[in-house]
Design a protein around this motif. Structure first.
Motif, short mmCIF file in Angstrom:
data_model
loop_
_atom_site.label_atom_id
_atom_site.label_comp_id
_atom_site.label_asym_id
_atom_site.label_seq_id
_atom_site.Cartn_x
_atom_site.Cartn_y
_atom_site.Cartn_z
N ALA A 22 11.34 -5.68 -12.75
CA ALA A 22 11.23 -6.89 -13.55
C ALA A 22 12.64 -7.36 -13.90
N LEU A 23 12.97 -8.58 -13.52
CA LEU A 23 14.31 -9.13 -13.72
C LEU A 23 14.25 -10.42 -14.51
N PRO A 24 15.14 -10.59 -15.50
CA PRO A 24 15.17 -11.84 -16.26
C PRO A 24 15.86 -12.94 -15.47
N SER A 25 15.33 -14.15 -15.54
CA SER A 25 15.96 -15.24 -14.79
C SER A 25 17.28 -15.68 -15.41
N SER A 26 17.63 -15.13 -16.57
CA SER A 26 18.93 -15.45 -17.17
C SER A 26 20.09 -14.92 -16.34
N ILE A 27 19.82 -14.08 -15.33
CA ILE A 27 20.91 -13.63 -14.47
C ILE A 27 21.53 -14.80 -13.72
N LEU A 28 20.78 -15.91 -13.61
CA LEU A 28 21.32 -17.10 -12.95
C LEU A 28 22.09 -17.99 -13.93
N ARG A 29 21.85 -17.82 -15.21
CA ARG A 29 22.49 -18.69 -16.20
C ARG A 29 24.01 -18.50 -16.23
N VAL A 30 24.47 -17.29 -15.95
CA VAL A 30 25.92 -17.03 -16.02
C VAL A 30 26.67 -17.67 -14.87
N GLU A 31 25.96 -18.10 -13.83
CA GLU A 31 26.61 -18.73 -12.68
C GLU A 31 26.62 -20.24 -12.87
N PRO A 32 27.80 -20.89 -12.82
CA PRO A 32 27.91 -22.31 -13.17
C PRO A 32 27.41 -23.30 -12.13
N THR A 33 27.26 -22.88 -10.87
CA THR A 33 26.88 -23.82 -9.81
C THR A 33 25.65 -23.32 -9.06
N LEU A 34 24.98 -24.23 -8.38
CA LEU A 34 23.82 -23.85 -7.58
C LEU A 34 24.22 -22.89 -6.47
N LEU A 35 25.39 -23.08 -5.90
CA LEU A 35 25.87 -22.18 -4.85
C LEU A 35 25.95 -20.75 -5.37
N SER A 64 16.89 -17.49 -21.15
CA SER A 64 16.50 -18.13 -19.90
C SER A 64 15.74 -19.42 -20.18
N SER A 65 15.12 -19.96 -19.13
CA SER A 65 14.34 -21.19 -19.24
C SER A 65 13.35 -21.23 -18.09
N PRO A 66 12.29 -22.03 -18.22
CA PRO A 66 11.35 -22.16 -17.10
C PRO A 66 12.02 -22.65 -15.82
N ARG A 67 13.00 -23.52 -15.94
CA ARG A 67 13.69 -24.04 -14.75
C ARG A 67 14.40 -22.92 -14.00
N LEU A 68 15.12 -22.05 -14.72
CA LEU A 68 15.81 -20.94 -14.07
C LEU A 68 14.82 -19.94 -13.48
N SER A 69 13.71 -19.74 -14.19
CA SER A 69 12.70 -18.80 -13.71
C SER A 69 12.09 -19.29 -12.40
N ARG A 70 11.76 -20.58 -12.34
CA ARG A 70 11.21 -21.15 -11.11
C ARG A 70 12.23 -21.09 -9.97
N LEU A 71 13.51 -21.34 -10.30
CA LEU A 71 14.55 -21.31 -9.27
C LEU A 71 14.72 -19.91 -8.68
N LEU A 72 14.75 -18.90 -9.54
CA LEU A 72 14.92 -17.53 -9.04
C LEU A 72 13.74 -17.13 -8.18
N GLN A 73 12.53 -17.47 -8.60
CA GLN A 73 11.35 -17.15 -7.79
C GLN A 73 11.41 -17.86 -6.44
N LEU A 74 11.80 -19.13 -6.45
CA LEU A 74 11.89 -19.90 -5.21
C LEU A 74 12.90 -19.29 -4.25
N LEU A 75 14.08 -18.95 -4.74
CA LEU A 75 15.13 -18.41 -3.88
C LEU A 75 14.73 -17.06 -3.29
N LEU A 76 14.12 -16.21 -4.11
CA LEU A 76 13.70 -14.90 -3.61
C LEU A 76 12.57 -15.02 -2.59
N ASN A 77 11.65 -15.94 -2.84
CA ASN A 77 10.58 -16.17 -1.86
C ASN A 77 11.14 -16.69 -0.55
N TYR A 78 12.12 -17.56 -0.63
CA TYR A 78 12.76 -18.10 0.58
C TYR A 78 13.41 -16.96 1.37
N GLN A 79 14.13 -16.09 0.67
CA GLN A 79 14.82 -14.99 1.33
C GLN A 79 13.82 -14.03 1.99
#
Length: 283
Positions: A22-35, A64-79
């Motif tokens: 189980a991972l919190p989507s806040s791991i993406l919050r520390v990164e300033p860009t989509l890249l 975190s936020s719902p937006r970051l949570s959806r983004l992390l799920q999307l990226l992992l599913n894509y991978q």
């Protein structure tokens, strides 16, 4: 080297009992860009696949936020989706602008044979169905006919049953005992994730700097092969014990004693914990 003394096995078998993280989507919050967010998600997914994690549960922590949570799920599913199917499964969208830079998983379903061979197992995309047969896209191999019911837009695992005059006839199949990547689920709160996994018979272990140190933490992890296990990780701003009750978990552990840095990032804790499990399993 005698083959009996090597610990390398390919393709690798899936775990006897499922392992989830189980991972919190806040791991993406520390990164300033989509890249950078995309690269962080790719690093996490790659580590999870290396250590044969079966499921990644993405949850929203206080930072975190719902937006970051959806983004992390999307990226992992894509991978986790086979490369030859990505363009069909995922329509063009801004969030996937840099997804091609995520490291490939190189799991069995991500490799397509150069030529259609009878008996080969691969994943395909169901493009259309008529009656009791479906047209399935197989990547560079082309298209096959699946004589079974399926839903258009579905990814199915199939076996090539017959190749005749350029026509590929498919049968439904599975990857069996082979490890074939992870699924991704998403939860609004960590408590919801824990409740969901407990209903499925999982024991739940949290990682935190205030948890049990080795060798006690190793004893907890050593039981992983014999039980379905969910391991919970905190985020970059707060540990799990700062926003959940320790009684929520079966155990709280620390696998990095006397850390040399003030903080340990989530992806670093993930790597250290999964490596400890891997080593303990081989003893």
């Amino acid at each position: 080297m005698d083959s009996s003394s090597t610990c390398f096995e390919w393709p690798s078998r899936r775990r006897r009992n499922p392992l989830a993280v189980a991972l919190p989507s806040s791991i993406l919050r520390v990164e300033p860009t989509l890249l950078l967010k995309t690269l962080k998600a790719g690093q996490v997914g790659r580590v999870a696949a290396i250590y044969r994690v079966d499921e990644i549960a993405v949850y929203e922590d206080p930072d975190s936020s719902p937006r970051l949570s959806r983004l992390l799920q999307l990226l992992l599913n894509y991978q986790a989706t086979p490369p030859h199917l990505k363009k069909r499964v995922f329509p063009l969208r801004r969030e996937l602008k840099y997804a091609s830079l995520m490291p490939p998983l190189k799991i069995p379903s991500h490799t397509v044979p150069a030529e259609p061979k009878v008996g080969a197992i691969l994943d395909g995309y169901v493009e259309s169905c008529s009656g009791k047969s479906c047209r399935v896209f197989l990547g560079s191999v082309g298209y096959g006919v699946l004589r079974s019911r399926a839903r258009p837009g579905e990814v199915v695992t199939v076996k090539i049953g017959e190749v005749r005059s350029g026509r590929i006839v498919l049968e439904k199949a599975s990857w069996g005992e082979l490890y074939n990547g992870f699924s991704v689920s998403r939860f609004k709160r960590l408590e919801e994730a824990v409740t969901s996994f407990r209903r499925r018979g999982y024991r739940v272990i949290a990682t935190d700097k205030k948890g049990l140190c080795p060798p006690e933490s190793w004893k907890v992890l050593a039981e992983t092969p014999s039980a379905k296990t969910l391991i919970v990780f905190g985020g970059p701003y707060k540990g799990v014990l700062e926003y959940t009750n320790p009684h929520l978990y079966d155990s709280v552990i620390n696998v990095i004693p006397r850390q040399g840095t003030e903080t340990v990032r989530t992806e670093e804790a993930l790597l250290a914990t999964l490596e400890a499990i891997s080593v303990l399993e081989s003893l």
